[in-house]
Structure formats: structure tokens, C-alpha cells
Design a protein around this motif. Structure first.
Motif, PDB file in Angstrom:
ATOM      1  N   ALA A 157      37.327-113.885 -89.898  1.00 21.48           N
ATOM      2  CA  ALA A 157      37.742-112.942 -89.126  1.00 21.48           C
ATOM      3  C   ALA A 157      38.415-113.191 -87.713  1.00 21.48           C
ATOM      4  O   ALA A 157      39.271-112.630 -87.276  1.00 21.48           O
ATOM      5  N   VAL A 158      37.694-114.385 -87.198  1.00 21.74           N
ATOM      6  CA  VAL A 158      38.256-115.022 -86.003  1.00 21.74           C
ATOM      7  C   VAL A 158      39.881-115.296 -86.227  1.00 21.74           C
ATOM      8  O   VAL A 158      40.394-115.209 -85.564  1.00 21.74           O
ATOM      9  N   LEU A 159      39.946-116.024 -87.462  1.00 21.30           N
ATOM     10  CA  LEU A 159      41.684-116.689 -87.748  1.00 21.30           C
ATOM     11  C   LEU A 159      42.365-115.408 -87.886  1.00 21.30           C
ATOM     12  O   LEU A 159      43.726-115.283 -87.481  1.00 21.30           O
ATOM     13  N   GLU A 160      41.916-114.273 -88.497  1.00 18.78           N
ATOM     14  CA  GLU A 160      42.771-113.169 -88.676  1.00 18.78           C
ATOM     15  C   GLU A 160      42.933-112.436 -87.298  1.00 18.78           C
ATOM     16  O   GLU A 160      44.141-111.931 -87.265  1.00 18.78           O
ATOM     17  N   ASN A 161      41.780-112.326 -86.344  1.00 20.35           N
ATOM     18  CA  ASN A 161      42.119-111.577 -85.175  1.00 20.35           C
ATOM     19  C   ASN A 161      43.294-112.599 -84.303  1.00 20.35           C
ATOM     20  O   ASN A 161      44.040-111.988 -83.675  1.00 20.35           O
TER      21      ASN A 161
END
Length: 152
Positions: free
Chosen positions: A71-75
Motif C-alpha cells: 500500500a505504501v508503494l502504491e501510495n
């Protein structure tokens, strides 16, 4: 434009007092823009949801480093896309600092998810991973601060 470039804010309607930092800064104009992405967690800014955080019936929470890292990398991908009108994304990262609350427990899971996005050294940004005592919210297991370069 400010002397330190343009600010990009995911949710510009957030009151200034609630958050005094931009989600990213773009270096002053040129053919390539450097985007400095602020520390980013798994929380989805537009929905306020927390991927990788499960609320249990007994009031406790289950935290998943793999889901949070993805999720962090997608954000970060969404921040870079938003700041560059989709001319760049997470693949434009050149440098990253990963902050992990529990290195013994979470490093391997974080690294597995990282390697799904960056499968080889030839495409991965330079990276430092730092163990920290805590992050700004107890639901956060991982936070990433990064720098990207995008041809505009």
C-alpha cells in the motif's frame, strides 16, 4: 512557484493546520523534475482506510507488513502520478529511505513486497532501511520517504 519548487498535496482541501507538509515537492522547472516524496504510510489519503490493519472483534488490531508495504508503494506511485500528470510513477524512484518499526519481525516481509515492485537491482532505487522505535501512528509498521526523477 516557491523557491524550493512546487508543492503537491494529495488532498488539497485538507486544512493547512491539519498538515503543514506537502505530500511531494517538485524541483524548479526543467526538462526533468525531481520529486521529493514526503514520508508515506499505508493509509489511503482520500478514503482514510488503512490497508494492512484489521480491526478484530475483541478491539485489538492485526497489522500486516506485506499489505502495508504494498500500500505504501502504491501510495507513492499515486503521489508521483498525481504530481506529474501521470508522466511518472514509482518506477521513477532514484532513492528511498524505508523506516520499519520492528526489523526482526518485519524486514523480510517488507523486502519481499519491495522486491515485487523492484525485481532487479537494475530497476530498483538506492535504498536505506532504518529501524525506528515508533512511527507517527501505532497502526504504521512501515513508512517510506523517496526521491523520483521524471522527464516532463
Amino acid at each position: 512557484m516557491a523557491p524550493n519548487g512546487d508543492a503537491y498535496v494529495v488532498n488539497p482541501s485538507t486544512p493547512e493546520g491539519a498538515s503543514r507538509f506537502a505530500n511531494a515537492r517538485l524541483s524548479p522547472a526543467g526538462p526533468h523534475r525531481t520529486i521529493y516524496v514526503a514520508g508515506t504510510a499505508c493509509v489511503r489519503p482520500s478514503e482514510g482506510t488503512w490497508p494492512g490493519v484489521t480491526e478484530n472483534e475483541d478491539g485489538t488490531q492485526t497489522l500486516d507488513i506485506r499489505v502495508q508495504t504494498a500500500a505504501v508503494l502504491e501510495n507513492i506511485d499515486n503521489v508521483i502520478k498525481g504530481a506529474t500528470d501521470s508522466k511518472g510513477g514509482v518506477q521513477n524512484l532514484i532513492d528511498a529511505v524505508v523506516y520499519v518499526v520492528d526489523m526482526d519481525r518485519d524486514y523480510a516481509g517488507m523486502n519481499e513486497e519491495w522486491n515485487k515492485v523492484f525485481p532487479t537491482r537494475s530497476v530498483a532505487p538506492a535504498r536505506a532501511t532504518i529501524g525506528v522505535k515508533q512511527l507517527p501512528d501505532p497502526r504504521m509498521l512501515v513508512e517510506v520517504k523517496a526521491v523520483a526523477v521524471v522527464e516532463m
